[in-house]
Design a protein around this motif. Sequence first.
Motif, PDB file in Angstrom:
ATOM      1  N   UNK A  60       0.834  -1.201   0.000  1.00 40.62           N
ATOM      2  CA  UNK A  60       0.000   0.000   0.000  1.00 40.62           C
ATOM      3  C   UNK A  60       0.867   1.248   0.000  1.00 40.62           C
ATOM      4  N   UNK A  61       1.980   1.206   0.759  1.00 40.21           N
ATOM      5  CA  UNK A  61       2.863   2.363   0.821  1.00 40.21           C
ATOM      6  C   UNK A  61       3.393   2.734  -0.557  1.00 40.21           C
ATOM      7  N   UNK A  62       3.662   1.715  -1.366  1.00 39.75           N
ATOM      8  CA  UNK A  62       4.224   1.985  -2.690  1.00 39.75           C
ATOM      9  C   UNK A  62       3.164   2.270  -3.737  1.00 39.75           C
ATOM     10  N   UNK A  63       2.043   1.569  -3.696  1.00 44.42           N
ATOM     11  CA  UNK A  63       1.077   1.618  -4.794  1.00 44.42           C
ATOM     12  C   UNK A  63      -0.320   2.020  -4.342  1.00 44.42           C
ATOM     13  N   UNK A  64      -0.443   2.704  -3.200  1.00 41.06           N
ATOM     14  CA  UNK A  64      -1.763   2.984  -2.640  1.00 41.06           C
ATOM     15  C   UNK A  64      -2.613   3.928  -3.464  1.00 41.06           C
ATOM     16  N   UNK A  65      -1.983   4.912  -4.090  1.00 46.31           N
ATOM     17  CA  UNK A  65      -2.735   5.858  -4.916  1.00 46.31           C
ATOM     18  C   UNK A  65      -2.683   5.408  -6.369  1.00 46.31           C
ATOM     19  N   UNK A  66      -3.540   5.995  -7.193  1.00 45.16           N
ATOM     20  CA  UNK A  66      -3.623   5.532  -8.579  1.00 45.16           C
ATOM     21  C   UNK A  66      -2.509   6.128  -9.422  1.00 45.16           C
ATOM     22  N   UNK A  67      -2.196   5.426 -10.506  1.00 43.39           N
ATOM     23  CA  UNK A  67      -1.200   5.940 -11.441  1.00 43.39           C
ATOM     24  C   UNK A  67       0.220   5.644 -11.006  1.00 43.39           C
ATOM     25  N   UNK A  79       3.856   7.004  -9.740  1.00 44.14           N
ATOM     26  CA  UNK A  79       4.481   8.099  -8.995  1.00 44.14           C
ATOM     27  C   UNK A  79       5.604   7.517  -8.150  1.00 44.14           C
ATOM     28  N   UNK A  80       6.597   8.307  -7.798  1.00 43.51           N
ATOM     29  CA  UNK A  80       7.709   7.786  -6.991  1.00 43.51           C
ATOM     30  C   UNK A  80       7.319   7.705  -5.520  1.00 43.51           C
ATOM     31  N   UNK A  81       8.019   6.880  -4.755  1.00 43.51           N
ATOM     32  CA  UNK A  81       7.776   6.805  -3.321  1.00 43.51           C
ATOM     33  C   UNK A  81       9.055   6.422  -2.597  1.00 43.51           C
ATOM     34  N   UNK A  82       9.275   7.075  -1.482  1.00 45.41           N
ATOM     35  CA  UNK A  82      10.347   6.722  -0.558  1.00 45.41           C
ATOM     36  C   UNK A  82       9.689   6.307   0.747  1.00 45.41           C
ATOM     37  N   UNK A  83      10.125   5.185   1.305  1.00 46.28           N
ATOM     38  CA  UNK A  83       9.582   4.719   2.583  1.00 46.28           C
ATOM     39  C   UNK A  83      10.711   4.181   3.445  1.00 46.28           C
ATOM     40  N   UNK A  84      10.647   4.479   4.732  1.00 45.26           N
ATOM     41  CA  UNK A  84      11.620   4.005   5.713  1.00 45.26           C
ATOM     42  C   UNK A  84      10.918   3.074   6.690  1.00 45.26           C
ATOM     43  N   UNK A  85      11.622   1.990   7.095  1.00 46.14           N
ATOM     44  CA  UNK A  85      11.042   1.001   8.013  1.00 46.14           C
ATOM     45  C   UNK A  85      11.901   0.919   9.272  1.00 46.14           C
ATOM     46  N   UNK A  86      11.590   1.702  10.298  1.00 46.98           N
ATOM     47  CA  UNK A  86      12.390   1.679  11.526  1.00 46.98           C
ATOM     48  C   UNK A  86      12.213   0.375  12.299  1.00 46.98           C
ATOM     49  N   UNK A  87      13.287  -0.019  13.015  1.00 47.75           N
ATOM     50  CA  UNK A  87      13.243  -1.257  13.774  1.00 47.75           C
ATOM     51  C   UNK A  87      13.478  -1.076  15.256  1.00 47.75           C
TER      52      UNK A  87
END
Length: 396
Positions: free
Chosen positions: A147-154, A156-164
Amino acid sequence: MMATSEEESGEETATDTEPEVLTGDHFMMGDTACAEGAIAAGCRFFAGYPITPASEVAERISQRFPGLPDAQYIQMEDEIASIAAVVGGSNAGKKSMTATSGPGVSLMNENIGLAAITETPCVIVNVQRGGPSTGMPTLPGQGDVMQARYGSQGDYPMIAYAPGSPQEMFDLTVEAFNAAERYRTPVIVLADQTVGHMTGKVSIPDSVETVDRPRPDDEIEPETFLPYDNSVQVPPMAAAGEGGRVHVTGLTHDERGHPDIDVDTHEKMLGRMMDKIDDNREEICRVQRYRLDDADVALIAYGSMSRSARDAVDQLRADGVDAGLFRVITPWPFPIDEIEALSAAVDRIVVAEMNLGQYVTPVRAHAACPVDAHTHPGGAIPRPDEVADTVREVIR
């Protein structure tokens, strides 16, 4: 009940005595550390709506913002309004953020797409819980990674960080703001309930490196200023009211920001938006390697799941299995080069995640060796021995 002022009661709030950045060592909850990271990065606008397990981020911001100059906290009527306000706050010149969980992100996705196409820097914190729908509000999950990468339509670029860890909730929130500002793009902090509600040591340095968005020259020429200039990857961004005559629209637009429903215009606009992230993957993508130098099998994990996977590696090593951990810190953009290199160096990969097999899909697409999965529907982090058992089974 009669209200009593602070002066009358003799009590002090935290904001009366605390500096802008709380340097030093703290024993702090992950959600609180996230809020402090945002403040240290320069966030001065927050709009949000309470939701478990992310409410503590907003709570901490609401306590701290009154003591900070030019900072504004707004509790909105829902998540749709929250992300709309964040996009507006950023276009007014403020470093802006919201914090929510998976159901809230579902409501925010349309305006996350708006932030992407308008190249509006902002940070969205998703403290994931078990889903789908309302799911398990107080228990962890990692079902929002796609969802973080492809949640919106079309496209578009995305950067996401996964803290541990709580420390990374601080550190990666700062990095999220820096990436959002550097590349003029929305950025997601993809945490989870375990990390958000975990309490641990958080060290805040005396100096926190921050990045500000590119700005136009002091003298803006309204007739010639191009807020979406295709001659540079990241055009200067003028705040509303600075004289730049900026038009902000979710429609395909030309370099002035004016709607232009034309295939060539769309290709140029979208190409530059994607290239500014794709061309900088080496700078953006972050991974951590543990005991991989002589490994035959590699575990891939992210977020709180990486904690269990690391212990699984130690158990396997104690049993004579040459295992290692490849921890993904930035799930997006996908670390293509790093995964390809890893798959060329080991005989097999096992992706461990708290969902029924999401991140394993792009790993399989780019790996040159067999890829298996240790999946879990969420609600609890799989134990290290369970992860280790999966590895033992696939290498028989």
